[in-house]
Design an enzyme around this catalytic site. Structure first.
Site, PDB file in Angstrom:
ATOM      1  N   HIS A  16       8.730 -36.440  36.579  1.00  0.00           N
ATOM      2  CA  HIS A  16       8.414 -35.026  36.820  1.00  0.00           C
ATOM      3  C   HIS A  16       8.930 -34.600  38.203  1.00  0.00           C
ATOM      4  O   HIS A  16       9.534 -33.542  38.351  1.00  0.00           O
ATOM      5  CB  HIS A  16       6.896 -34.800  36.831  1.00  0.00           C
ATOM      6  CG  HIS A  16       6.199 -35.076  35.534  1.00  0.00           C
ATOM      7  ND1 HIS A  16       5.163 -35.978  35.424  1.00  0.00           N
ATOM      8  CD2 HIS A  16       6.368 -34.573  34.294  1.00  0.00           C
ATOM      9  CE1 HIS A  16       4.718 -36.000  34.178  1.00  0.00           C
ATOM     10  NE2 HIS A  16       5.440 -35.172  33.463  1.00  0.00           N
ATOM     11  N   LYS A  40      -4.741 -33.542  23.569  1.00  0.00           N
ATOM     12  CA  LYS A  40      -4.987 -34.983  23.516  1.00  0.00           C
ATOM     13  C   LYS A  40      -5.988 -35.260  24.630  1.00  0.00           C
ATOM     14  O   LYS A  40      -6.053 -34.496  25.587  1.00  0.00           O
ATOM     15  CB  LYS A  40      -3.687 -35.772  23.711  1.00  0.00           C
ATOM     16  CG  LYS A  40      -2.824 -35.265  24.854  1.00  0.00           C
ATOM     17  CD  LYS A  40      -1.375 -35.715  24.777  1.00  0.00           C
ATOM     18  CE  LYS A  40      -0.514 -34.884  25.732  1.00  0.00           C
ATOM     19  NZ  LYS A  40       0.889 -35.061  25.680  1.00  0.00           N
ATOM     20  N   ARG A  89      14.669 -36.068  28.084  1.00  0.00           N
ATOM     21  CA  ARG A  89      15.062 -37.453  28.367  1.00  0.00           C
ATOM     22  C   ARG A  89      15.895 -37.960  27.193  1.00  0.00           C
ATOM     23  O   ARG A  89      17.080 -37.734  27.108  1.00  0.00           O
ATOM     24  CB  ARG A  89      13.811 -38.310  28.588  1.00  0.00           C
ATOM     25  CG  ARG A  89      13.029 -37.945  29.828  1.00  0.00           C
ATOM     26  CD  ARG A  89      11.616 -38.454  29.780  1.00  0.00           C
ATOM     27  NE  ARG A  89      10.914 -37.919  28.623  1.00  0.00           N
ATOM     28  CZ  ARG A  89       9.623 -38.043  28.387  1.00  0.00           C
ATOM     29  NH1 ARG A  89       8.876 -38.731  29.199  1.00  0.00           N
ATOM     30  NH2 ARG A  89       9.076 -37.506  27.318  1.00  0.00           N
ATOM     31  N   SER A 127       4.271 -40.296  30.923  1.00  0.00           N
ATOM     32  CA  SER A 127       2.886 -40.547  31.355  1.00  0.00           C
ATOM     33  C   SER A 127       2.205 -41.473  30.350  1.00  0.00           C
ATOM     34  O   SER A 127       1.436 -42.354  30.720  1.00  0.00           O
ATOM     35  CB  SER A 127       2.121 -39.234  31.466  1.00  0.00           C
ATOM     36  OG  SER A 127       2.726 -38.391  32.405  1.00  0.00           O
TER      37      SER A 127
HETATM   38  O1  PNS Z   1       3.506 -32.624  29.305  1.00  0.00           O
HETATM   39  P1  PNS Z   1       3.375 -32.173  27.880  1.00  0.00           P
HETATM   40  O2  PNS Z   1       2.105 -32.736  27.277  1.00  0.00           O
HETATM   41  O3  PNS Z   1       4.587 -32.463  27.047  1.00  0.00           O
HETATM   42  O4  PNS Z   1       3.192 -30.568  27.965  1.00  0.00           O
HETATM   43  C1  PNS Z   1       2.948 -29.807  26.813  1.00  0.00           C
HETATM   44  C2  PNS Z   1       2.560 -28.371  27.210  1.00  0.00           C
HETATM   45  C3  PNS Z   1       1.301 -28.365  28.053  1.00  0.00           C
HETATM   46  C4  PNS Z   1       3.680 -27.723  27.981  1.00  0.00           C
HETATM   47  C5  PNS Z   1       2.345 -27.565  25.890  1.00  0.00           C
HETATM   48  O5  PNS Z   1       1.430 -28.226  25.079  1.00  0.00           O
HETATM   49  C6  PNS Z   1       1.863 -26.138  26.135  1.00  0.00           C
HETATM   50  O6  PNS Z   1       2.613 -25.296  26.579  1.00  0.00           O
HETATM   51  N1  PNS Z   1       0.564 -25.875  25.826  1.00  0.00           N
HETATM   52  C7  PNS Z   1      -0.043 -24.570  25.971  1.00  0.00           C
HETATM   53  C8  PNS Z   1      -0.138 -23.877  24.592  1.00  0.00           C
HETATM   54  C9  PNS Z   1       1.233 -23.340  24.231  1.00  0.00           C
HETATM   55  O7  PNS Z   1       1.653 -22.318  24.723  1.00  0.00           O
HETATM   56  N2  PNS Z   1       1.969 -24.106  23.403  1.00  0.00           N
HETATM   57  C10 PNS Z   1       3.375 -23.864  23.120  1.00  0.00           C
HETATM   58  C11 PNS Z   1       3.632 -23.072  21.900  1.00  0.00           C
HETATM   59  S1  PNS Z   1       3.222 -23.923  20.446  1.00  0.00           S
END
Ligand code: PNS
Length: 160
Positions: A16, A40, A89, A127
């Site tokens: 990150h 999660k 990635r 992570s």
């Molecule tokens: O680090 P991650 O877990 O891959 O991040 C995922 C994240 C937090 C960016 C994603 O789940 C998110 O944006 N959640 C908020 C709800 C939302 O807007 N989802 C995207 C459209 S389905």
């Protein structure tokens, strides 16, 4: 241009940090947004995740660290963000990222999702993998800052 880099950051990794370093060179402002609900069960609370992100980025200019709940595009709209930023990635990231980018475009056609690649050194880390390595007794010092590794070890101890 102002970009939003959303994620779970459970916890923040060198992957990150590498991506954010690349982004600050390209954009006027990078808003790192820690998601409240991550679908999660997180190891770390929102406060802990936020604190670790802030600590990891203290020396970086042009970065703001926030938290958000609800849809990421709603947060972006409310805060005059121009685009979303995600890291890519392996090819295996693509399905999930594509799905999310298209869903976000459906909700907010005016907000683009941009992708950057981290250094090859961090191509295979996540992570999730780091948590697995530490739980299995391995060292994660190549993948996360020292204070994050310590916090992870404390979490493991608490949950024993
Ligand atoms: O680090 P991650 O877990 O891959 O991040 C995922 C994240 C937090 C960016 C994603 O789940 C998110 O944006 N959640 C908020 C709800 C939302 O807007 N989802 C995207 C459209 S389905």
């Amino acid at each position: 241009m102002k970009v939003l880099y959303p994620g779970s950051f459970d916890p923040i990794t060198y992957g990150h940090i590498d991506l954010i370093r690349r982004a600050v060179r390209l954009f006027d402002k990078v808003v790192v947004a820690v998601a409240v609900n991550i679908g999660k069960t997180p190891w770390f609370s929102l406060e802990e995740r936020l604190d670790m992100v802030k600590q990891a980025l203290t020396d970086m200019k042009g970065v703001e660290v926030v938290s958000f709940s609800g849809l990421v595009v709603d947060y972006a709209r409310r805060n005059n963000i121009d685009a979303l930023l995600r890291g890519l990635r392996m090819v295996s990231d693509f399905d999930y990222e594509f799905q999310m980018a298209i869903a976000n475009r459906g909700f907010a056609p005016d907000i683009e999702t941009l992708f950057l690649m981290p250094s090859e050194d961090y191509f295979y880390i996540s992570s999730r993998l780091i948590k697995e390595v530490l739980t299995s007794g391995g060292s994660v010092s190549d993948f996360v800052p020292d204070f994050v590794e310590k916090a992870m070890k404390r979490k493991l101890e608490q949950n024993k």
